[in-house]
Design an enzyme around this catalytic site. Sequence first.
Site, PDB file in Angstrom:
ATOM      1  N   GLU A 397     -40.456   5.780  -6.414  1.00 14.82           N
ATOM      2  CA  GLU A 397     -39.903   6.861  -7.272  1.00 14.82           C
ATOM      3  C   GLU A 397     -39.041   6.256  -8.389  1.00 14.82           C
ATOM      4  O   GLU A 397     -37.981   6.777  -8.729  1.00 14.82           O
ATOM      5  CB  GLU A 397     -39.080   7.866  -6.455  1.00 14.82           C
ATOM      6  CG  GLU A 397     -39.815   8.425  -5.259  1.00 14.82           C
ATOM      7  CD  GLU A 397     -40.389   9.817  -5.445  1.00 14.82           C
ATOM      8  OE1 GLU A 397     -40.079  10.465  -6.454  1.00 14.82           O
ATOM      9  OE2 GLU A 397     -41.172  10.237  -4.584  1.00 14.82           O
ATOM     10  N   GLY A 398     -39.506   5.148  -8.955  1.00 17.32           N
ATOM     11  CA  GLY A 398     -38.725   4.414  -9.954  1.00 17.32           C
ATOM     12  C   GLY A 398     -37.806   3.472  -9.210  1.00 17.32           C
ATOM     13  O   GLY A 398     -36.953   3.926  -8.433  1.00 17.32           O
TER      14      GLY A 398
END
Length: 526
Positions: A397-398
């Site tokens: 998620e990053g």
Amino acid sequence: MPLSATNTPQGCEFFSRTPDSIFTVEQFQGDEALMISTAEQFSRGEVLPVVERLDQQEDGLMPSLIRKAGDLGFCGIDSPEAYGGLGLSKNLAARILEFLSLNGSFSVTYGITSGISQVGLSLFGNESQKQQYLPKLTSGQWIGAYALSEPNSGSDALSVSTRAERKGDKWILNGTKMWISNAKWADLFLVMAKIDGEKFSAFLVEKDFPGVSVAREEHKMGLKGSSTARLVLENAEVPLENLLYEPGLGHHVAFNALNLGRFKLSSMSIGPAREAIGASAAYALDRKQFGRSIASFGLIEKKFAMMAALYYAAESMIYRTGALIDAAFETFGGTIEGNRKAAEEYAVECSACKVFSTEVEGAIVDEAIQVYGGYGFTEEFPVARIYRDARVSRIYEGTNEINRIFMADRLRRRAKEGSASLDGVADSFVGELASRAMRIETDNQIKLGALSDLLMYQYAEQSSRLRALQVGGHCQLLYDAFLPWVNLRGSEAYQILTGEGIQLPSIRPAPFSEIASAVYERKGPL
Ligand SMILES: Cc1cc2nc3c(=O)[nH]c(=O)nc-3n(C[C@H](O)[C@H](O)[C@H](O)COP(=O)(O)OP(=O)(O)OC[C@H]3O[C@@H](n4cnc5c(N)ncnc54)[C@H](O)[C@@H]3O)c2cc1C
């Protein structure tokens, strides 16, 4: 309309203004508390007893658990009721997700199918796309996946090389998507590809479309019960109407799903941390050395007090943010453009929650292993699995580095656009440091990271302090234990930026023993 017109703070406003009050988890009452407790019962009754079988990827077991969760309404928890969802607030959905995340493998499988695989469709889908796919996902009959990453495109997500070309009444997709959670079980993939190699776009791809296949499972260090594999698209035939939103605007779908995904991942990260605190507290009470329970030793008490204090800080930030996101959806949501604005508004707060919660998760599960001593290093007790499963939270998620580059930069951009102020509120020691630091212009990535750290610590400290003021009691104790920790880290970040020596403020001695006793009594965070 600015959000402030509704009395709700704008994104990043924590930096320049102290709100009168914030939402705290103590406000989940009545039916909401009942749903949260149903989620915990589901985890304890259905998931935790079968974690070893899940880790061995027993055929059909995970999909059957997802269907059971669907029967309870959990698979469409914050999706609209019109499409079979429960239509709950994003904040309550996140709290439920936390309690459904006591096991990492179930958490990621459930989190993706009920979260980022659906949210793009909910926010950006047209009526017929939503009618066609959402009810299948919200009921748990279908499992969803989100396919952005590729072998050569990870953090640099816009550099994907999967191509889409229009041929007659079809899009023809070619490329390989890497690390796709749920790949083995997914019926529907939200796939990012570039039309003619240029226009970044989102597509709804069914597993049975011609040319779609899934490669072998990755051999992972943790989350062994989840499915992670490549999605291979070889002249995959996708109906024209399965383009989601507009050609060339897929980044809005991909990144807004990720903004909300980061918020939800924060809850997914403190769920296992909560479980690690509970399990290791029970062990510490039971284990005797030198003729007494190890739980009674000062250094062990300090560990539990700090685990609880860090959990408290993460919890305070996350559910404050969730309430803000809900307010943004109430103000702007309903149209595609409005949904987009609502999902973007608190992007900095979502990143702060993601980085802080995943790092706190790492610190907590590490200390939990230490409490078990040598036994923690074996597979006999649950903490080894929790430890392995937790590591990836800082990667997906990053990555936390990408989120660190983003936060300070985004605040500056908002200030340039006139939607945030760079005049810091300085309502605490860390707030004062953040306020001074934001005056420093820098392109140096290390300094930018330190600036983001200061923003994140300011948000954590402010959320924890306001909750302590509102709720008092155990929250005040936890805040007292958290304060020296966050001050120290804030001063470290400030020193990286300026090279200046910083005098730390005096504080009350942290009530380690008192907090530890309460953790032992509850067998979990307070
Ligand atoms: C178990 C698992 C499940 C996953 N599930 C999904 C999924 O369902 N769907 C999906 O699309 N993806 C998924 N991913 C992929 C995940 O999102 C990526 O692994 C992540 O975005 C990082 O990309 P990368 O692995 O290519 O690392 P890279 O981008 O190569 O990064 C390597 C390192 O370099 C750092 N770095 C990169 N760029 C910069 C920069 N500009 N400045 C400073 N540091 C930088 C990173 O922070 C990292 O530390 C999953 C990954 C795993 C491990």
